[in-house]
Scaffold this active site. Structure first.
Site, PDB file in Angstrom:
ATOM      1  N   SER A   1       0.856  -1.195   0.000  1.00 60.27           N
ATOM      2  CA  SER A   1       0.000   0.000   0.000  1.00 60.27           C
ATOM      3  C   SER A   1       0.891   1.244   0.000  1.00 60.27           C
ATOM      4  CB  SER A   1      -0.848  -0.007   1.277  1.00 60.27           C
ATOM      5  OG  SER A   1      -1.532   1.211   1.447  1.00 60.27           O
TER       6      SER A   1
ATOM      7  N   TYR B   1      -3.155  -0.496  10.420  1.00 58.69           N
ATOM      8  CA  TYR B   1      -3.032  -0.734   8.974  1.00 58.69           C
ATOM      9  C   TYR B   1      -1.645  -0.321   8.493  1.00 58.69           C
ATOM     10  CZ  TYR B   1      -4.296  -0.799   4.003  1.00 58.69           C
ATOM     11  OH  TYR B   1      -4.347  -1.076   2.656  1.00 58.69           O
TER      12      TYR B   1
HETATM   13  N1  LIG Z   1      -8.559   0.164  -1.923  1.00 61.90           N
HETATM   14  C1  LIG Z   1      -7.468   0.873  -1.676  1.00 61.90           C
HETATM   15  O1  LIG Z   1      -7.482   2.112  -1.714  1.00 61.90           O
HETATM   16  C2  LIG Z   1      -6.175   0.179  -1.353  1.00 61.90           C
HETATM   17  C3  LIG Z   1      -5.017   0.979  -1.244  1.00 61.90           C
HETATM   18  C4  LIG Z   1      -3.812   0.358  -0.946  1.00 61.90           C
HETATM   19  C5  LIG Z   1      -3.760  -0.999  -0.769  1.00 61.90           C
HETATM   20  N2  LIG Z   1      -4.896  -1.758  -0.868  1.00 61.90           N
HETATM   21  C6  LIG Z   1      -4.769  -3.185  -0.655  1.00 61.90           C
HETATM   22  O2  LIG Z   1      -5.264  -3.873  -1.777  1.00 61.90           O
HETATM   23  C7  LIG Z   1      -5.656  -5.196  -1.394  1.00 61.90           C
HETATM   24  C8  LIG Z   1      -7.010  -5.494  -1.983  1.00 61.90           C
HETATM   25  O3  LIG Z   1      -7.966  -4.656  -1.370  1.00 61.90           O
HETATM   26  P1  LIG Z   1      -9.193  -3.988  -2.157  1.00 61.90           P
HETATM   27  O4  LIG Z   1      -9.054  -2.526  -1.995  1.00 61.90           O
HETATM   28  O5  LIG Z   1      -9.335  -4.572  -3.501  1.00 61.90           O
HETATM   29  O6  LIG Z   1     -10.403  -4.387  -1.183  1.00 61.90           O
HETATM   30  P2  LIG Z   1     -11.551  -5.492  -1.304  1.00 61.90           P
HETATM   31  O7  LIG Z   1     -12.192  -5.570   0.021  1.00 61.90           O
HETATM   32  O8  LIG Z   1     -12.404  -5.182  -2.477  1.00 61.90           O
HETATM   33  O9  LIG Z   1     -10.734  -6.834  -1.594  1.00 61.90           O
HETATM   34  C9  LIG Z   1     -10.104  -7.566  -0.567  1.00 61.90           C
HETATM   35  C10 LIG Z   1     -10.591  -9.000  -0.620  1.00 61.90           C
HETATM   36  O10 LIG Z   1      -9.929  -9.740   0.429  1.00 61.90           O
HETATM   37  C11 LIG Z   1     -10.890 -10.611   0.998  1.00 61.90           C
HETATM   38  N3  LIG Z   1     -10.504 -11.001   2.355  1.00 61.90           N
HETATM   39  C12 LIG Z   1     -10.475 -10.213   3.459  1.00 61.90           C
HETATM   40  N4  LIG Z   1     -10.121 -10.944   4.523  1.00 61.90           N
HETATM   41  C13 LIG Z   1      -9.933 -12.216   4.108  1.00 61.90           C
HETATM   42  C14 LIG Z   1      -9.561 -13.425   4.730  1.00 61.90           C
HETATM   43  N5  LIG Z   1      -9.331 -13.473   6.055  1.00 61.90           N
HETATM   44  N6  LIG Z   1      -9.464 -14.542   3.988  1.00 61.90           N
HETATM   45  C15 LIG Z   1      -9.713 -14.506   2.665  1.00 61.90           C
HETATM   46  N7  LIG Z   1     -10.076 -13.390   2.001  1.00 61.90           N
HETATM   47  C16 LIG Z   1     -10.175 -12.258   2.711  1.00 61.90           C
HETATM   48  C17 LIG Z   1     -12.191  -9.804   0.990  1.00 61.90           C
HETATM   49  O11 LIG Z   1     -13.336 -10.615   1.142  1.00 61.90           O
HETATM   50  C18 LIG Z   1     -12.113  -9.098  -0.371  1.00 61.90           C
HETATM   51  O12 LIG Z   1     -12.714  -9.872  -1.392  1.00 61.90           O
HETATM   52  C19 LIG Z   1      -5.620  -5.206   0.140  1.00 61.90           C
HETATM   53  O13 LIG Z   1      -4.433  -5.850   0.575  1.00 61.90           O
HETATM   54  C20 LIG Z   1      -5.591  -3.730   0.493  1.00 61.90           C
HETATM   55  O14 LIG Z   1      -4.987  -3.502   1.746  1.00 61.90           O
HETATM   56  C21 LIG Z   1      -6.100  -1.184  -1.156  1.00 61.90           C
END
Ligand SMILES: NC(=O)c1ccc[n+]([C@@H]2O[C@H](COP(=O)([O-])OP(=O)(O)OC[C@H]3O[C@@H](n4cnc5c(N)ncnc54)[C@H](O)[C@@H]3O)[C@@H](O)[C@H]2O)c1
Length: 269
Positions: A142, A155
């Site tokens: 991130s 986080y």
């Molecule tokens: N959205 C943002 O702005 C952003 C920014 C930086 C980093 N990220 C990172 O990107 C990655 C994806 O996140 P996203 O934004 O697409 O969110 P999202 O919630 O759409 O996707 C994350 C997925 O992980 C799954 N998940 C959560 N806990 C779980 C577990 N214990 N076992 C199995 N699956 C699990 C959720 O059900 C979801 O489908 C994450 O690591 C997040 O920290 C997101």
């Protein structure tokens, strides 16, 4: 579109957001994917992509969840070329002083369980197969992997730890397995919160985010597909290991007076 032809990929957090978009791209590039998620949203992927995706509904913060995911790939296709640790949860940017002291251990365990322990378990579960295939690992970090204020204390610490995992695992697994990460800035998704802090889901995009970014727009979730594909490719990133690739619309280089040098004054909030 055959950058990943024949590759077998174990992908966590494939049910929604960034992960779902990347899984679609990986399939288009010729990969076969075991898509793991704690929600049954991953099951739809099989309907969409047929035999190219095997969904596994599992909690990746457990050893069993990762063991079953790795075994599913081996049973179905006999190999693993790439492990992607992408599942993540947020702390809703909760500051330390807003958490009661007696909440903190449970919240730490829950959030670090998904954001830090899970990718370690996933790599461990896939390790023998990755060594056998001279494969690679991609972890989703991130903006918060290298900066403050991309989340709350839990986080941010967890995503800094993901950066540490990328570097340490790249060292430990060289020369057999490459390990890299991706650091998104802000993606339009709804991340699950930390239930032990009483949180449900929250929008990753806050009011004013667009204006704060040097590139002045929140990129769609598909903005990450290309970099994930490059890192998964045996040829396109053959010399990369231990790298965390920033994909953040310029968030980490924004200025004080205005976010970008050519941003018009009236766009600044
Ligand atoms: N959205 C943002 O702005 C952003 C920014 C930086 C980093 N990220 C990172 O990107 C990655 C994806 O996140 P996203 O934004 O697409 O969110 P999202 O919630 O759409 O996707 C994350 C997925 O992980 C799954 N998940 C959560 N806990 C779980 C577990 N214990 N076992 C199995 N699956 C699990 C959720 O059900 C979801 O489908 C994450 O690591 C997040 O920290 C997101």
């Amino acid at each position: 579109m055959d950058a990943l032809a024949g590759q077998v990929i174990v992908f966590t957090g494939g049910g929604a957001g960034i992960g779902r978009s990347v899984v679609s791209r990986f399939v288009a590039e010729g990969a076969r994917v075991v898509a793991v998620d704690i929600t049954d949203a991953v099951v739809d992927l099989a309907a969409e992509f047929g035999d190219a995706v095997v969904p596994v509904v599992a909690d990746v913060s457990t050893w069993d969840g990762n063991r079953i995911a790795a075994q599913t790939a081996l049973d179905r296709w006999g190999r693993i070329d790439v492990f992607v640790g992408n599942a993540g949860i947020t702390d809703g940017a909760c500051p330390l002083e807003e958490m009661a002291g007696d909440q903190l251990s449970a919240a730490f365990g829950e959030l670090f369980g998904v954001n830090v322990l899970a990718p370690m378990l996933g790599v461990r579960a896939c390790l023998d197969a990755l060594v056998a295939s001279s494969g690679s690992v991609i972890l989703t970090g991130s903006f918060a992997s290298t900066n403050a204020a991309g989340g709350g204390v839990l986080y941010t610490a967890s995503k800094h730890a993901v950066h540490g995992l990328v570097r340490q695992l790249a060292y430990e697994l060289a020369p057999d397995v490459r390990v890299n990460g991706i650091a998104p800035g802000v993606a339009p998704t709804r991340l699950r919160g930390t239930t032990s802090l009483g949180q449900s889901v929250s929008d990753a995009v806050l009011d004013g985010t667009e204006q704060a970014l040097p590139l002045q727009e929140v990129a769609p979730v598909s903005a990450y597909d290309g970099v994930f594909t490059m890192l998964a490719s045996r040829t396109e990133s053959a010399a990369m290991t231990g790298s965390l690739v920033t994909v953040d619309s310029g968030l980490s280089i924004r200025g004080i007076a205005k976010p970008g040098g050519r941003v018009q004054a009236d766009a600044v909030s």
